[in-house]
Design a protein around this motif. Structure first.
Motif, PDB file in Angstrom:
ATOM      1  N   ASP A 108       0.827  -1.207   0.000  1.00  0.00           N
ATOM      2  CA  ASP A 108       0.000   0.000   0.000  1.00  0.00           C
ATOM      3  C   ASP A 108       0.860   1.255   0.000  1.00  0.00           C
ATOM      4  OD1 ASP A 108      -2.365  -1.402  -0.002  1.00  0.00           O
ATOM      5  OD2 ASP A 108      -2.649  -1.286   2.166  1.00  0.00           O
ATOM      6  N   ARG A 109       1.897   1.251   0.817  1.00  0.00           N
ATOM      7  CA  ARG A 109       2.779   2.425   0.864  1.00  0.00           C
ATOM      8  C   ARG A 109       3.502   2.626  -0.456  1.00  0.00           C
ATOM      9  NH1 ARG A 109       4.532   0.831   6.588  1.00  0.00           N
ATOM     10  NH2 ARG A 109       2.998   1.934   7.832  1.00  0.00           N
ATOM     11  N   ARG A 110       3.922   1.529  -1.098  1.00  0.00           N
ATOM     12  CA  ARG A 110       4.618   1.642  -2.386  1.00  0.00           C
ATOM     13  C   ARG A 110       3.687   2.218  -3.453  1.00  0.00           C
ATOM     14  NH1 ARG A 110       5.453  -0.870  -7.074  1.00  0.00           N
ATOM     15  NH2 ARG A 110       3.985  -2.540  -6.677  1.00  0.00           N
ATOM     16  N   ILE A 111       2.456   1.776  -3.464  1.00  0.00           N
ATOM     17  CA  ILE A 111       1.494   2.287  -4.446  1.00  0.00           C
ATOM     18  C   ILE A 111       1.193   3.753  -4.186  1.00  0.00           C
ATOM     19  CG2 ILE A 111      -0.915   2.087  -5.192  1.00  0.00           C
ATOM     20  CD1 ILE A 111      -0.592  -0.949  -4.876  1.00  0.00           C
ATOM     21  N   MET A 112       1.080   4.155  -2.912  1.00  0.00           N
ATOM     22  CA  MET A 112       0.840   5.569  -2.598  1.00  0.00           C
ATOM     23  C   MET A 112       2.032   6.430  -3.022  1.00  0.00           C
ATOM     24  SD  MET A 112      -1.341   5.623   0.980  1.00  0.00           S
ATOM     25  CE  MET A 112       0.062   5.293   1.966  1.00  0.00           C
ATOM     26  N   ASP A 113       3.252   5.921  -2.826  1.00  0.00           N
ATOM     27  CA  ASP A 113       4.441   6.666  -3.260  1.00  0.00           C
ATOM     28  C   ASP A 113       4.466   6.819  -4.777  1.00  0.00           C
ATOM     29  OD1 ASP A 113       5.282   7.002  -0.679  1.00  0.00           O
ATOM     30  OD2 ASP A 113       6.683   5.288  -0.722  1.00  0.00           O
ATOM     31  N   LEU A 114       4.128   5.751  -5.504  1.00  0.00           N
ATOM     32  CA  LEU A 114       4.089   5.833  -6.968  1.00  0.00           C
ATOM     33  C   LEU A 114       3.027   6.826  -7.430  1.00  0.00           C
ATOM     34  CD1 LEU A 114       4.490   2.101  -8.038  1.00  0.00           C
ATOM     35  CD2 LEU A 114       6.125   3.957  -8.380  1.00  0.00           C
ATOM     36  N   ASP A 145       1.950   9.425  -5.740  1.00  0.00           N
ATOM     37  CA  ASP A 145       2.423  10.777  -5.419  1.00  0.00           C
ATOM     38  C   ASP A 145       3.449  11.260  -6.434  1.00  0.00           C
ATOM     39  OD1 ASP A 145       0.795  10.932  -3.232  1.00  0.00           O
ATOM     40  OD2 ASP A 145       2.357  10.337  -1.799  1.00  0.00           O
ATOM     41  N   ARG A 146       4.306  10.366  -6.915  1.00  0.00           N
ATOM     42  CA  ARG A 146       5.304  10.763  -7.909  1.00  0.00           C
ATOM     43  C   ARG A 146       4.667  11.081  -9.261  1.00  0.00           C
ATOM     44  NH1 ARG A 146       9.064   6.011  -7.593  1.00  0.00           N
ATOM     45  NH2 ARG A 146       8.865   5.725  -5.373  1.00  0.00           N
ATOM     46  N   ASP A 147       3.589  10.376  -9.581  1.00  0.00           N
ATOM     47  CA  ASP A 147       2.923  10.613 -10.866  1.00  0.00           C
ATOM     48  C   ASP A 147       2.179  11.936 -10.883  1.00  0.00           C
ATOM     49  OD1 ASP A 147       3.853   8.305 -11.952  1.00  0.00           O
ATOM     50  OD2 ASP A 147       2.026   7.150 -11.575  1.00  0.00           O
ATOM     51  N   GLU A 148       1.713  12.402  -9.729  1.00  0.00           N
ATOM     52  CA  GLU A 148       1.002  13.670  -9.672  1.00  0.00           C
ATOM     53  C   GLU A 148       2.008  14.804  -9.690  1.00  0.00           C
ATOM     54  OE1 GLU A 148      -1.400  13.640  -6.207  1.00  0.00           O
ATOM     55  OE2 GLU A 148      -2.667  12.026  -6.936  1.00  0.00           O
ATOM     56  N   ALA A 179      -0.187  14.863 -17.166  1.00  0.00           N
ATOM     57  CA  ALA A 179       0.929  14.185 -17.825  1.00  0.00           C
ATOM     58  C   ALA A 179       1.062  14.648 -19.273  1.00  0.00           C
ATOM     59  CB  ALA A 179       0.743  12.676 -17.769  1.00  0.00           C
ATOM     60  N   ASP A 180      -0.041  14.953 -19.955  1.00  0.00           N
ATOM     61  CA  ASP A 180       0.015  15.399 -21.336  1.00  0.00           C
ATOM     62  C   ASP A 180       0.655  16.773 -21.446  1.00  0.00           C
ATOM     63  OD1 ASP A 180      -1.192  13.073 -22.144  1.00  0.00           O
ATOM     64  OD2 ASP A 180      -3.219  13.937 -22.075  1.00  0.00           O
ATOM     65  N   GLU A 181       0.378  17.650 -20.493  1.00  0.00           N
ATOM     66  CA  GLU A 181       0.958  18.993 -20.530  1.00  0.00           C
ATOM     67  C   GLU A 181       2.455  18.950 -20.264  1.00  0.00           C
ATOM     68  OE1 GLU A 181      -1.124  21.229 -17.644  1.00  0.00           O
ATOM     69  OE2 GLU A 181      -3.011  21.235 -18.739  1.00  0.00           O
ATOM     70  N   GLN A 182       2.909  18.052 -19.411  1.00  0.00           N
ATOM     71  CA  GLN A 182       4.317  17.981 -19.055  1.00  0.00           C
ATOM     72  C   GLN A 182       5.161  17.440 -20.199  1.00  0.00           C
ATOM     73  OE1 GLN A 182       4.473  15.623 -15.550  1.00  0.00           O
ATOM     74  NE2 GLN A 182       3.660  17.237 -14.225  1.00  0.00           N
ATOM     75  N   THR A 183       4.650  16.500 -20.973  1.00  0.00           N
ATOM     76  CA  THR A 183       5.451  15.866 -22.018  1.00  0.00           C
ATOM     77  C   THR A 183       5.213  16.452 -23.396  1.00  0.00           C
ATOM     78  OG1 THR A 183       3.766  14.173 -22.325  1.00  0.00           O
ATOM     79  CG2 THR A 183       5.545  13.698 -20.740  1.00  0.00           C
ATOM     80  N   ALA A 184       4.274  17.378 -23.539  1.00  0.00           N
ATOM     81  CA  ALA A 184       3.978  17.920 -24.860  1.00  0.00           C
ATOM     82  C   ALA A 184       5.146  18.768 -25.350  1.00  0.00           C
ATOM     83  CB  ALA A 184       2.699  18.764 -24.819  1.00  0.00           C
TER      84      ALA A 184
END
Length: 153
Positions: free
Chosen positions: A110-116, A118-121, A126-131
């Motif tokens: 659960d903690r690993r999924i929450m960390d992942l 948090d990193r994705d946010e 995501a489209d604006e960051q990589t465009a």
């Protein structure tokens, strides 16, 4: 037959309180939430039945008989709620016996999924960051070459 407004409000309160308690971390509160949800479901099923005489052929005219199906469904729901209550009581007792409390803790996954998550946010999507920005994700998948090519297949 239309259900009484009081029954509808009580069913709504039981469901709301039950769902609220189910979302807690304490197994005792989860147990209380299951009990409230079970009672709300029983009351909801009973309000759906038609009032009338006993459904015994020959004693009551057919158009005045009550519907026995909601009563049978409520009996089944009572048994299911009783089984869930017994299971959660045993689970809560075991947790209290082992840990001294009945709080459900996050496990490592659960903690690993929450960390992942948090990193994705980030500040944007995501489209604006990589465009328009070349990044590591834009590179094609490397193909095996040389000595690795023989082991790939």
């Amino acid at each position: 037959m239309t259900p009484n407004l009081t029954y509808v409000v009580v069913v709504g309160v039981l469901f709301a309180a039950g769902v609220t308690l189910l979302l807690e971390r304490s197994l005792t509160r989860v147990l209380m939430g299951v009990i409230l949800l079970g009672n709300g479901a029983n009351l909801l099923l009973l309000t759906g039945g038609r009032a009338g005489g006993p459904p015994i052929v020959g004693t009551t005219p057919e158009e005045e008989m009550s519907d026995p199906l909601p009563q049978a469904m409520v009996l089944t729901a009572i048994v299911i709620t009783l089984g869930m209550t017994a299971f959660l009581l045993a689970l809560s007792y075991r947790s209290w016996h082992l840990n001294g409390h009945d709080e459900v803790q996050d496990d490592v996954e659960d903690r690993r999924i929450m960390d992942l998550a948090d990193r994705d946010e980030g500040p944007g999507t995501a489209d604006e960051q990589t465009a328009g920005e070349p990044g590591e994700d834009d590179d094609p998948v490397p193909t095996p070459s040389g000595a690795d090519a023989g082991r790939a297949g």
